[in-house]
Design an enzyme around this catalytic site. Sequence first.
Site, PDB file in Angstrom:
ATOM      1  N   CYS A 132       0.738  -1.143  -0.116  1.00  0.00           N
ATOM      2  CA  CYS A 132      -0.263  -0.120  -0.074  1.00  0.00           C
ATOM      3  C   CYS A 132       0.550   1.402  -0.196  1.00  0.00           C
ATOM      4  O   CYS A 132       0.692   2.501  -0.927  1.00  0.00           O
ATOM      5  CB  CYS A 132      -0.997  -0.319   0.930  1.00  0.00           C
ATOM      6  SG  CYS A 132      -0.133  -0.738   2.755  1.00  0.00           S
TER       7      CYS A 132
ATOM      8  N   HIS B 210      -3.246   6.226   4.184  1.00  0.00           N
ATOM      9  CA  HIS B 210      -1.753   6.277   4.617  1.00  0.00           C
ATOM     10  C   HIS B 210      -0.928   8.278   4.020  1.00  0.00           C
ATOM     11  O   HIS B 210      -1.228   8.308   2.804  1.00  0.00           O
ATOM     12  CB  HIS B 210      -0.772   5.310   3.641  1.00  0.00           C
ATOM     13  CG  HIS B 210      -1.297   3.681   4.322  1.00  0.00           C
ATOM     14  ND1 HIS B 210      -2.091   3.528   5.230  1.00  0.00           N
ATOM     15  CD2 HIS B 210      -0.304   2.714   4.186  1.00  0.00           C
ATOM     16  CE1 HIS B 210      -1.886   2.121   5.515  1.00  0.00           C
ATOM     17  NE2 HIS B 210      -0.728   1.339   4.589  1.00  0.00           N
TER      18      HIS B 210
HETATM   19  N1  LIG Z   1      -4.955  -3.511   4.660  1.00  0.00           N
HETATM   20  C1  LIG Z   1      -4.239  -3.028   3.320  1.00  0.00           C
HETATM   21  O1  LIG Z   1      -4.083  -1.418   3.315  1.00  0.00           O
HETATM   22  C2  LIG Z   1      -3.480  -3.935   2.260  1.00  0.00           C
HETATM   23  C3  LIG Z   1      -3.160  -3.051   1.691  1.00  0.00           C
HETATM   24  C4  LIG Z   1      -1.981  -3.800   0.505  1.00  0.00           C
HETATM   25  C5  LIG Z   1      -2.527  -5.414   0.417  1.00  0.00           C
HETATM   26  N2  LIG Z   1      -2.824  -5.857   1.491  1.00  0.00           N
HETATM   27  C6  LIG Z   1      -3.172  -7.522   1.309  1.00  0.00           C
HETATM   28  O2  LIG Z   1      -4.216  -7.317   1.266  1.00  0.00           O
HETATM   29  C7  LIG Z   1      -4.317  -8.768   1.987  1.00  0.00           C
HETATM   30  C8  LIG Z   1      -5.737  -8.722   2.278  1.00  0.00           C
HETATM   31  O3  LIG Z   1      -5.716  -8.426   4.093  1.00  0.00           O
HETATM   32  P1  LIG Z   1      -6.886  -7.304   4.738  1.00  0.00           P
HETATM   33  O4  LIG Z   1      -6.223  -5.889   5.167  1.00  0.00           O
HETATM   34  O5  LIG Z   1      -7.861  -7.502   3.259  1.00  0.00           O
HETATM   35  O6  LIG Z   1      -6.857  -8.752   5.725  1.00  0.00           O
HETATM   36  P2  LIG Z   1      -7.830  -8.589   7.043  1.00  0.00           P
HETATM   37  O7  LIG Z   1      -8.832  -7.342   6.820  1.00  0.00           O
HETATM   38  O8  LIG Z   1      -7.515  -9.733   8.039  1.00  0.00           O
HETATM   39  O9  LIG Z   1      -8.830 -10.214   6.288  1.00  0.00           O
HETATM   40  C9  LIG Z   1      -7.893 -10.668   5.510  1.00  0.00           C
HETATM   41  C10 LIG Z   1      -9.147 -12.019   4.155  1.00  0.00           C
HETATM   42  O10 LIG Z   1      -8.453 -13.477   4.655  1.00  0.00           O
HETATM   43  C11 LIG Z   1      -9.231 -14.642   4.294  1.00  0.00           C
HETATM   44  N3  LIG Z   1      -8.565 -15.507   4.259  1.00  0.00           N
HETATM   45  C12 LIG Z   1      -7.539 -15.281   6.134  1.00  0.00           C
HETATM   46  N4  LIG Z   1      -7.254 -17.071   5.969  1.00  0.00           N
HETATM   47  C13 LIG Z   1      -7.808 -17.770   4.728  1.00  0.00           C
HETATM   48  C14 LIG Z   1      -7.916 -18.858   4.506  1.00  0.00           C
HETATM   49  N5  LIG Z   1      -7.049 -20.108   4.884  1.00  0.00           N
HETATM   50  N6  LIG Z   1      -8.923 -19.568   2.774  1.00  0.00           N
HETATM   51  C15 LIG Z   1      -9.612 -18.268   2.398  1.00  0.00           C
HETATM   52  N7  LIG Z   1      -9.717 -17.523   3.082  1.00  0.00           N
HETATM   53  C16 LIG Z   1      -8.573 -16.811   3.573  1.00  0.00           C
HETATM   54  C17 LIG Z   1     -10.334 -13.897   5.624  1.00  0.00           C
HETATM   55  O11 LIG Z   1     -10.939 -14.564   5.851  1.00  0.00           O
HETATM   56  P3  LIG Z   1     -12.155 -15.338   6.989  1.00  0.00           P
HETATM   57  O12 LIG Z   1     -13.120 -13.866   7.803  1.00  0.00           O
HETATM   58  O13 LIG Z   1     -12.959 -15.973   6.479  1.00  0.00           O
HETATM   59  O14 LIG Z   1     -11.084 -15.414   8.435  1.00  0.00           O
HETATM   60  C18 LIG Z   1     -10.506 -12.975   4.524  1.00  0.00           C
HETATM   61  O15 LIG Z   1     -11.503 -12.724   4.075  1.00  0.00           O
HETATM   62  C19 LIG Z   1      -3.509  -9.819   3.220  1.00  0.00           C
HETATM   63  O16 LIG Z   1      -2.647 -10.337   2.490  1.00  0.00           O
HETATM   64  C20 LIG Z   1      -2.139  -7.919   2.905  1.00  0.00           C
HETATM   65  O17 LIG Z   1      -1.299  -7.957   3.530  1.00  0.00           O
HETATM   66  C21 LIG Z   1      -3.268  -5.289   2.542  1.00  0.00           C
END
Ligand SMILES: NC(=O)c1ccc[n+]([C@@H]2O[C@H](COP(=O)([O-])OP(=O)(O)OC[C@H]3O[C@@H](n4cnc5c(N)ncnc54)[C@H](OP(=O)(O)O)[C@@H]3O)[C@@H](O)[C@H]2O)c1
Length: 344
Positions: free
Chosen positions: A130, A242
Amino acid sequence: MGFKIAVAGATGNVGREMLNILSERGFPADEVVALASARSQGTEVSFGDKTLKVKNLENYDFSDTDICLMSAGGAVSLKYSPKIGQQGCVVIDNSSAWRYDSEVPLIVPEVNPDAISLFTKKNIIANPNCSTAQLVVALKPLHDYAKIKRVVVSTYQSVSGAGKDGMDELFNQTRAVFVADPIESKKFTKRIAFNVIPHIDVFMEDGYTKEEWKVLAETKKMLDPKIKVTCTAVRVPVFIGHSESVNIEFENEITADEARDILREAPGCLVVDKHENGGYVTPYECAGEDATYISRIREDATVENGLNIWVVSDNLRKGAALNAIQIAELLINRGLIRAKKQAA
Ligand SMILES: NC(=O)c1ccc[n+]([C@@H]2O[C@H](COP(=O)([O-])OP(=O)(O)OC[C@H]3O[C@@H](n4cnc5c(N)ncnc54)[C@H](OP(=O)(O)O)[C@@H]3O)[C@@H](O)[C@H]2O)c1
């Protein structure tokens, strides 16, 4: 006939934003499928004025799906993305699992759209970190004009960058402060409420954190391997958005006025830079917006050709969900994929 799109991680911060943006932009999809872990199977997520029932990623068959927008973390992506790619479905991944793979393009459409053609090697395309996404959107037009030599970035990163658990921790700690409850820290290494933490992701051998390393490795991969980048990444008690203080040293001359004019014309950038109270953008105002906002454009008199700028963007949108959907649009607009149903 439109495309079939799967959103893996649909219950998370980024996944929910992906569903919002797909609906807002009228993405050419005939069908959108929400996937997450077994924990969420059968729950519902919003998609425009509809709701989607969440399916389990583990046993989902991708053979008639065209694009999988993956935002379920690095371990999940490492396990599933190659299999999904082999089923002829292009994965656009938000984790850091594939970003540094020489056979996977790392794309910000305003910066390096032509690099996308490499995707056919693995059927995987990586979305940057990000902090890097908004940084390179601002740097690219300045680099084209005056050639950047060195960049010093300090980030002020919101808790939503650490997922929904990060947002809950800031909320719960803030409430605990007001009602004098004990403060619990699980997601962050120190208390985040009314504090700042100079530590994001794991420590590396040289004392930098992985988050800081990502900013330099990804900037080099997308913009120019010759640019020197150094970064200090800091978590701040902001829910969404950010911010970055960026010091840039150029090979050629560039004034603050020239930089302002260039950035005003640049794709994805919005300049708000008045030398008066409130004449700049803060993360609170950028939440829910698509642009990368640039404020506080000043010449740095301590180096020959230097500028300081302030860059703010919604980390869940340009930093993640929006960029991924722009990559999907790039694939479609360049005719690099055809809907499987149409092709059949
Ligand atoms: N947040 C940011 O600013 C940002 C920016 C760039 C990249 N990212 C990347 O994007 C990804 C997600 O981030 P987020 O902020 O959305 O995280 P989050 O809010 O914690 O959400 C995680 C998601 O992944 C799912 N998940 C976890 N384990 C799983 C599994 N074994 N099989 C299938 N689904 C699974 C969760 O489903 P359940 O609800 O079923 O657990 C949930 O839908 C990460 O790799 C992060 O590094 C985030």
